[in-house]
Write an enzyme that holds these catalytic residues in place. Structure first.
Site, short mmCIF file in Angstrom:
data_model
loop_
_atom_site.label_atom_id
_atom_site.label_comp_id
_atom_site.label_asym_id
_atom_site.label_seq_id
_atom_site.Cartn_x
_atom_site.Cartn_y
_atom_site.Cartn_z
N HIS A 1 -4.13 -17.23 -5.07
CA HIS A 1 -5.02 -16.46 -4.20
C HIS A 1 -6.29 -17.22 -3.82
O HIS A 1 -7.10 -16.71 -3.04
CB HIS A 1 -5.40 -15.15 -4.90
N ASP A 2 -6.50 -18.40 -4.38
CA ASP A 2 -7.68 -19.21 -4.07
C ASP A 2 -7.35 -20.39 -3.16
O ASP A 2 -8.23 -21.19 -2.85
CB ASP A 2 -8.29 -19.79 -5.35
N ASP B 1 -1.79 -1.22 -3.89
CA ASP B 1 -2.11 -0.46 -5.10
C ASP B 1 -0.99 -0.55 -6.13
O ASP B 1 0.07 -1.14 -5.87
CB ASP B 1 -2.42 1.00 -4.74
N ASP C 1 0.85 -1.19 0.00
CA ASP C 1 0.00 0.00 0.00
C ASP C 1 0.88 1.24 0.00
O ASP C 1 1.64 1.46 0.94
CB ASP C 1 -0.89 -0.04 1.25
N GLU D 1 -7.21 -20.76 -16.68
CA GLU D 1 -7.60 -21.41 -15.43
C GLU D 1 -8.76 -22.33 -15.78
O GLU D 1 -9.83 -21.89 -16.15
CB GLU D 1 -8.03 -20.38 -14.39
N ASP E 1 -4.95 -10.48 -15.68
CA ASP E 1 -6.02 -11.43 -15.41
C ASP E 1 -7.20 -11.05 -16.30
O ASP E 1 -7.61 -9.89 -16.33
CB ASP E 1 -6.43 -11.35 -13.93
N ASP F 1 -9.44 -16.36 -16.38
CA ASP F 1 -10.25 -16.84 -15.27
C ASP F 1 -11.32 -17.83 -15.76
O ASP F 1 -12.07 -17.53 -16.71
CB ASP F 1 -10.93 -15.63 -14.62
O1 TEU Z 1 -11.63 -19.16 -9.53
C1 TEU Z 1 -12.39 -20.16 -10.12
C2 TEU Z 1 -12.58 -21.32 -9.32
O2 TEU Z 1 -12.61 -22.42 -9.83
C3 TEU Z 1 -12.82 -21.06 -7.88
O3 TEU Z 1 -14.19 -21.13 -7.67
C4 TEU Z 1 -12.16 -22.03 -7.05
O4 TEU Z 1 -12.73 -23.29 -7.25
C5 TEU Z 1 -12.36 -21.63 -5.64
O5 TEU Z 1 -11.87 -20.33 -5.45
C6 TEU Z 1 -11.62 -22.56 -4.75
O6 TEU Z 1 -12.04 -22.33 -3.46
C7 TEU Z 1 -11.56 -17.96 -10.22
C8 TEU Z 1 -10.75 -16.96 -9.43
O7 TEU Z 1 -9.43 -17.40 -9.32
C9 TEU Z 1 -11.42 -16.72 -8.11
O8 TEU Z 1 -10.67 -15.87 -7.28
C10 TEU Z 1 -12.76 -16.12 -8.40
O9 TEU Z 1 -13.48 -15.98 -7.21
C11 TEU Z 1 -13.58 -16.96 -9.38
O10 TEU Z 1 -12.83 -17.42 -10.49
C12 TEU Z 1 -14.69 -16.14 -9.96
O11 TEU Z 1 -14.18 -15.17 -10.81
CA CA Z 2 -3.49 2.15 -1.24
#
Ligand code: TEU
Ligand code: CA
Length: 558
Positions: A328-329, A29, A21, A255, A98, A199
């Protein structure tokens, strides 16, 4: 095999909200990223994959886009973006954007128009259906809980949303949608970006008729078979490739939820008709189950080896793999497969996991903080969570009595996506040096022990180990192009494999346990002829038989 830069690169994923940040509002950011490019240069990565930075109401942290050609106000301006892109390019770092085009935000101008009336020109940009006997058009459940359909009283019809109701699915069968998406992609390419991470691109083509799915424990039908790798997905990607991708020199990664080996060979075929590579989920889902991922089961090592090896064997010479433990997931892999109970075990296991992944064939992805061995966090109550998936799942599974609240909280702490989304740990000052303000999500309390500043000043840190893993890829072609072979398939503790390129061979040994393991060199590997490329203990030697220490890893060249 044809040599290309994206096969030889290492990608670093930035989740901008949590990276750095620059103005004290508690949200990472673009200027914050620009400030840290020298850090990334020092790490040695070639490419940044930037999670979405477009304008968004942030129902799903930017994966709900309301304007593809504008920057999210929280993250800065288009000028900030252009400055970041130029500064990255000056350092030889490429930027992959992305691309979230399975759905938009419900606040996107297309959807605002679409919902106005059944004869609006944008109506068919989305998937609208009449209800069935006062109910939703089919039984599908959404990924984030509840039905996949939302009723809109204005036209008394339902729209499809496979994710949140603020993420309506685009109708890819409408060629105007495809044209607009391709035009927008071209616009970004003209700006000089270097690729796209797409995505849930495997979900853009839905089976006509949208049939009911098999009902699961949550009471909803599974849309998977009618949505994953749908009837026109390859056709649409080939069209995208012809109209946009093939005109530029890009890295493209899809993805692909629900992707199989057979499908991956089409998406990521080396003939270049579609994408460079895909993210598959099989190794991530090995500990899943009836209640989706909400449990605290451990991944079985023998299964993990089988799964990863299958992808290595089957795509060899035909398509290209991506390699990842974290994004991030996903919760932090060190907290799933490693050991975070002491500093020694934490660092040994972080380095072991890095070795295991980076020495395979494919393009490795490092998720921010993975290069420090950042761990899952320790949230205490639901109020600490920010992730829509986690919060909705908590309510859904506890309200229907399927999972007891204390169990569900334990599962969230183990599996929630927020584990990966706590702020990057830069130093031991307040809020880990991430912000001067109040961070949008709590910093992991272990930042005093785990932070970039400390690790950059220490030769045996996880950071320096990752730096070496990345450098080795540039120095040894065999790491990029060598053929993979798993050894000791049924061994429950060790992951051992070889790579072969011409006359050269590599042997990679990884102990996945905190207990020591006995290991005997396989036939044909003469201890005296080997050279250790990298290893996670001081003074390692190649011997005919060895006692491997906790999480010990070595990559050797013969
Ligand atoms: O994730 C797709 C996806 O398959 C997710 O639902 C995944 O199964 C889940 O996050 C696992 O817990 C993508 C993105 O990476 C995710 O951050 C988004 O929330 C999602 O698409 C919708 O755009
Ligand atoms: Ca900021």
């Amino acid at each position: 095999m044809e040599k290309t830069w994206w096969k030889e690169s290492v990608v670093y994923q930035i989740y901008p909200r949590s990276f750095n940040d620059s103005n004290g509002d508690g949200i990472g950011d673009l200027n914050g990223i620009t400030e840290k490019l020298d850090y990334l240069k020092e790490l040695g990565i070639d490419v940044i994959w930037l999670s979405p930075v477009y304008q968004s109401p942030n129902d799903d942290n930017g994966y709900d886009i309301s304007d593809y050609k504008a920057i999210m106000k929280d993250f800065g301006t288009m000028e900030d973006y252009e400055r970041m892109l130029a500064a990255a390019h000056e350092r030889g770092i490429r930027i992959v954007m992305d691309l979230v085009v399975n759905h938009t935000s419900d606040e996107h101008a297309w959807f605002v128009e679409s919902r106005k009336s059944a004869d609006n020109p944008y109506r068919d940009y989305y998937i609208w259906r009449e209800g069935k006997d006062g109910q939703a058009p089919n039984n599908w459940g959404s990924c984030f809980g509840g039905p996949a359909w939302e009723y809109d009283s204005r036209t008394q019809m339902y729209y499809l949303h496979l994710f949140s109701k603020k993420q309506p699915d685009l109708n890819w069968d409408n060629e105007k949608v495809r044209e607009d998406v391709f035009e927008m992609m071209d616009w970004w390419c003209q700006k000089g970006i270097d690729g796209f991470r797409m995505d849930v691109i495997s979900m853009i083509s839905k089976t006509p008729g949208l049939p009911d799915g098999k009902v699961g424990e949550n009471g909803y039908g599974d849309f998977g078979p009618y949505v994953h790798n749908g009837p026109h997905v390859h056709e649409y990607l080939q069209e995208m490739n012809q109209k946009v991708l093939s005109k530029y020199d890009l890295l493209t990664v899809g993805e692909c939820a629900g992707v199989t080996i057979e499908e991956a060979k089409k998406y990521a075929n080396l003939d270049g008709r579609e994408l460079n590579m895909v993210f598959q989920f099989e190794h991530m889902d090995l500990d899943g189950g009836e209640s989706f991922k909400w449990n605290d089961r451990k991944i079985d090592l023998v299964e993990l080896k089988k799964t990863l090896s299958k992808w290595q064997y089957e795509l060899y010479g035909k398509a290209w793999n991506s390699l990842y433990w974290c994004n991030h997931d996903q919760p932090r892999m060190i907290s799933r497969l490693g050991d975070t109970s002491t500093k020694e075990l934490r660092e040994a296991s972080a380095k072991m996991l890095g070795t295991c992944l980076h020495m395979m064939q494919g393009t490795p992805y490092v998720y921010q903080g993975e290069e420090l061995g950042m761990t899952n966090t320790t949230f205490e109550s639901l109020e600490d969570f920010r992730d829509i998936e986690s919060i909705n799942a908590y309510h859904q599974y506890t309200q229907n009595g399927q999972i007891a609240p204390e169990d569900m909280m334990r599962y969230l702490c183990y599996k929630s996506r927020d584990n990966a989304r706590t702020p990057m740990q830069w130093d031991d000052s307040g809020n880990a040096g991430f912000t001067d303000g109040v961070p949008w999500i709590k910093v992991n309390p272990n930042y005093k022990e785990i932070n970039a500043k400390e690790q950059m000043g220490r030769a045996d840190s996880v950071f320096h180990y990752y730096q070496k893993l990345i450098r080795l890829r540039k120095e040894h072609e065999i790491i990029v192009y060598g053929k993979y072979q798993l050894l000791m398939e049924e061994d429950k503790n060790l992951y051992v494999y070889t790579r072969t390129l011409g006359q050269e061979r590599m042997l990679v040994i990884c102990n996945f346990r905190k207990e020591t393991q006995e290991f005997t060199m396989p036939e044909g590997f003469e201890p005296g002829k080997g050279e250790i490329l990298i290893g996670n203990y001081e003074g390692q030697e190649i011997k005919k038989s060895m006692t491997l220490r906790p999480f010990e890893a070595m990559a050797m060249k013969f």
